[in-house]
Enzyme design. Structure first.
Site, mmCIF file in Angstrom:
data_model
loop_
_atom_site.group_PDB
_atom_site.id
_atom_site.type_symbol
_atom_site.label_atom_id
_atom_site.label_comp_id
_atom_site.label_asym_id
_atom_site.label_seq_id
_atom_site.Cartn_x
_atom_site.Cartn_y
_atom_site.Cartn_z
ATOM 1 N N SER A 45 0.832 -1.189 0.000
ATOM 2 C CA SER A 45 0.000 0.000 0.000
ATOM 3 C C SER A 45 0.868 1.240 0.000
ATOM 4 O O SER A 45 1.806 1.352 0.791
ATOM 5 C CB SER A 45 -0.899 0.006 1.246
ATOM 6 O OG SER A 45 -1.694 1.153 1.273
ATOM 7 N N CYS A 46 0.566 2.160 -0.908
ATOM 8 C CA CYS A 46 1.227 3.457 -0.935
ATOM 9 C C CYS A 46 0.142 4.526 -0.742
ATOM 10 O O CYS A 46 -1.045 4.210 -0.781
ATOM 11 C CB CYS A 46 2.010 3.656 -2.230
ATOM 12 S SG CYS A 46 1.018 3.757 -3.724
ATOM 13 N N PRO A 47 0.523 5.780 -0.552
ATOM 14 C CA PRO A 47 -0.479 6.811 -0.284
ATOM 15 C C PRO A 47 -1.609 6.886 -1.316
ATOM 16 O O PRO A 47 -2.768 7.044 -0.947
ATOM 17 C CB PRO A 47 0.332 8.102 -0.242
ATOM 18 C CG PRO A 47 1.666 7.654 0.256
ATOM 19 C CD PRO A 47 1.884 6.306 -0.392
ATOM 20 N N GLY B 49 -2.107 4.395 -3.627
ATOM 21 C CA GLY B 49 -2.553 3.015 -3.831
ATOM 22 C C GLY B 49 -2.571 2.572 -5.268
ATOM 23 O O GLY B 49 -3.352 1.711 -5.649
ATOM 24 N N THR C 290 2.130 0.537 -5.103
ATOM 25 C CA THR C 290 1.407 -0.618 -4.560
ATOM 26 C C THR C 290 1.511 -1.797 -5.518
ATOM 27 O O THR C 290 1.842 -2.917 -5.117
ATOM 28 C CB THR C 290 -0.081 -0.256 -4.324
ATOM 29 O OG1 THR C 290 -0.140 0.803 -3.366
ATOM 30 C CG2 THR C 290 -0.874 -1.439 -3.830
#
Length: 102
Positions: free
Chosen positions: A8-10, A12, A16
């Site tokens: 998960s990244c900010p 997404g 991700t």
């Protein structure tokens, strides 16, 4: 070994997906079964089942934000790293995670 993960990244999206692909490919290269759940703007994709989590030897969280429904992983050995780590060196991430259970 059986490995499950969450990426998960900010936003997404890009990181991700790249991290999930890197974990999967690196695990396969090392001869392990890997399934990765992606969390982001589109919600939870490739959701891990209760059985997959229970059967996993280790869980990898490659995340930049809180894991959704994290309580599903209670009692499991969890290796938490930044989302960029598997993109840079997925094999090392897998090896480091597995070292936690030996």
């Amino acid at each position: 070994m059986k490995i499950v993960g969450v990426t998960s990244c900010p936003t997404g999206v890009a990181h991700t997906n790249m991290a999930a692909k890197a974990l999967t490919k690196s695990g396969e290269k090392l001869g392990h079964m890997v399934k990765v759940e992606k969390q982001g703007a589109l919600g939870i994709q490739n959701r891990l089942t209760k059985q997959e989590i229970e059967e996993a030897d280790v869980v990898i969280f490659a995340v930049e934000q809180k894991v959704r429904e994290e309580e599903r992983f209670t009692g499991k050995t969890i290796y938490k790293i930044p989302v960029a780590a598997p993109i840079k060196n997925g094999v090392k991430v897998i090896e480091d995670a597995l070292a936690l259970i030996k």
